[in-house]
Design a protein around this motif. Structure first.
Motif, mmCIF file in Angstrom:
data_model
loop_
_atom_site.group_PDB
_atom_site.id
_atom_site.type_symbol
_atom_site.label_atom_id
_atom_site.label_comp_id
_atom_site.label_asym_id
_atom_site.label_seq_id
_atom_site.Cartn_x
_atom_site.Cartn_y
_atom_site.Cartn_z
ATOM 1 N N UNK A 1 -33.991 43.346 11.233
ATOM 2 C CA UNK A 1 -33.951 43.764 9.829
ATOM 3 C C UNK A 1 -35.160 43.227 9.066
ATOM 4 N N UNK A 2 -36.287 43.873 9.267
ATOM 5 C CA UNK A 2 -37.578 43.348 8.806
ATOM 6 C C UNK A 2 -37.610 43.110 7.300
ATOM 7 N N UNK A 3 -37.123 44.067 6.519
ATOM 8 C CA UNK A 3 -37.197 43.926 5.057
ATOM 9 C C UNK A 3 -36.349 42.770 4.566
ATOM 10 N N UNK A 4 -35.169 42.607 5.131
ATOM 11 C CA UNK A 4 -34.304 41.495 4.733
ATOM 12 C C UNK A 4 -34.937 40.165 5.105
ATOM 13 N N UNK A 5 -35.502 40.070 6.295
ATOM 14 C CA UNK A 5 -36.143 38.825 6.722
ATOM 15 C C UNK A 5 -37.377 38.516 5.876
ATOM 16 N N UNK A 6 -38.098 39.548 5.466
ATOM 17 C CA UNK A 6 -39.274 39.323 4.618
ATOM 18 C C UNK A 6 -38.872 38.686 3.297
ATOM 19 N N UNK A 7 -37.759 39.147 2.725
ATOM 20 C CA UNK A 7 -37.270 38.549 1.483
ATOM 21 C C UNK A 7 -36.827 37.109 1.703
ATOM 22 N N UNK A 8 -36.176 36.864 2.824
ATOM 23 C CA UNK A 8 -35.712 35.511 3.133
ATOM 24 C C UNK A 8 -36.878 34.552 3.360
ATOM 25 N N UNK B 1 -41.529 33.118 -2.836
ATOM 26 C CA UNK B 1 -41.798 33.646 -4.172
ATOM 27 C C UNK B 1 -40.905 34.840 -4.513
ATOM 28 N N UNK B 2 -40.042 35.233 -3.574
ATOM 29 C CA UNK B 2 -39.116 36.331 -3.858
ATOM 30 C C UNK B 2 -37.919 35.747 -4.591
ATOM 31 N N UNK B 3 -37.820 36.026 -5.862
ATOM 32 C CA UNK B 3 -36.835 35.355 -6.717
ATOM 33 C C UNK B 3 -35.732 36.291 -7.202
ATOM 34 N N UNK B 4 -35.539 37.410 -6.535
ATOM 35 C CA UNK B 4 -34.489 38.341 -6.921
ATOM 36 C C UNK B 4 -33.381 38.371 -5.865
ATOM 37 N N UNK B 5 -32.202 38.799 -6.274
ATOM 38 C CA UNK B 5 -31.186 39.146 -5.296
ATOM 39 C C UNK B 5 -31.515 40.523 -4.722
#
Length: 308
Positions: A174-181, A185-189
């Motif tokens: 799950x590339x997009x989910x892992x990128x957020x994790x 600096x990704x500060x959104x839900x």
């Protein structure tokens, strides 16, 4: 698919009368023989899968709520997530109060480093935490799904949390989910998108700027977004308690909208019909549940997911 598994089915301890046999056959095979085979014969084979030897990652925690009906599916969800991501995030399993001793034993064997929170322990902590918030306290006392809001927040020991329902399977990274994790600096839900409206209220009608169709089954939640003072205010909104199976999702959506939100890409969307080729995961919510067995577990078995 061999028919010999039919002879090994567990029909319970009651005498098999003609009427009971008809009832059991209708119950077990209501969604077809193939669903019954992958659900009742193949699905338990996950219990023979070796424990993950991946190092534990405490930068984020997975929090899950499970029950006597869903714990086996939960093991599939967690095992496929580990396999697809190559990660072993710290895990916290919340018992809704119905887990049997057998289920607890299997969960501890499968995930020996996990924290398993009993309902008794959770009730004690929640009573203290929610004492100043009477609406929150009242909701938790009568709505089991609300434990996903209150108990997850109470026992979270990291700044970030992965929400993961037990009816999700992973087929690829799950590339997009892992990128957020992985992005500090990704500060959104960020959560997956639902296939139909699942809120108890219409936020727009109440003048609330909240994205439509947020689903609380899979995604990243920041600890700071689960504020009890916000939730206490939301619980005063007219109609918000109108549907017991949607109130938790509505609260997660409202908290996320107020905190900052970004929808996961379309390949994570909940949807009816066959699985989208190439999608990294699928949330088999509601009426899609039979597909979890007939489609999802079958595909994973054919790809060699289970040990021989």
């Amino acid at each position: 698919m061999s028919v010999h598994w039919l002879l090994r089915l567990d029909w319970g301890n009651h005498p098999i009368t003609a009427g009971r046999l008809v009832y059991l056959l209708k119950t077990k095979f209501a969604d077809g023989l193939r669903v019954a085979y992958y659900r009742d014969e193949v699905r338990p084979r996950i219990l023979s899968m070796p424990t993950s030897d991946l190092p534990e990652d405490r930068s984020c925690e997975i929090h899950v709520l499970t029950s006597a009906d869903d714990w086996l599916n939960l093991i599939w969800a967690l095992r496929t997530f580990q396999k697809a991501t190559g990660r072993n995030y710290a895990l916290c399993i919340h018992d809704d109060g119905t887990l049997t001793a057998r289920a607890l034993e299997h969960l501890r064997t499968a995930f020996p480093s996990a924290r398993i929170i009993s309902r008794v322990e959770a009730d004690a902590r929640a009573a203290e935490m929610l004492a100043p918030f009477l609406r929150c306290e009242s909701l938790r006392a009568r709505n089991t799904l609300s434990l996903k809001v209150f108990d997850f927040a109470a026992f979270l020991e990291a700044d970030r949390m992965i929400l993961l329902d037990s009816d999700i399977l992973f087929f690829d990274k799950p590339t997009a989910l892992l990128a957020a994790l992985d992005d500090p600096h990704f500060t959104k839900n960020t959560l997956n998108k639902d296939w139909r409206d699942g809120y108890t209220i219409d936020p727009a009608a109440l003048g609330i700027d909240c994205p439509a169709l947020i689903n609380s089954g899979l995604g990243l939640i920041h600890r700071a977004s689960l504020r009890l003072d916000w939730i206490e205010q939301f619980l005063a909104l007219p109609g918000i308690l109108s549907h017991p199976h949607q109130i938790e999702q509505t609260l997660v959506a409202l908290c996320s909208a107020k905190y900052g939100f970004q929808m996961l890409p379309a390949e994570y969307d909940v949807h009816p019909g066959p699985r989208n080729p190439g999608a990294p995961s699928r949330h088999y919510a509601g009426p899609m549940r039979p597909l979890m067995y007939r489609e999802g577990i079958r595909e994973l078995l054919e790809k060699g997911f289970l040990p021989q």
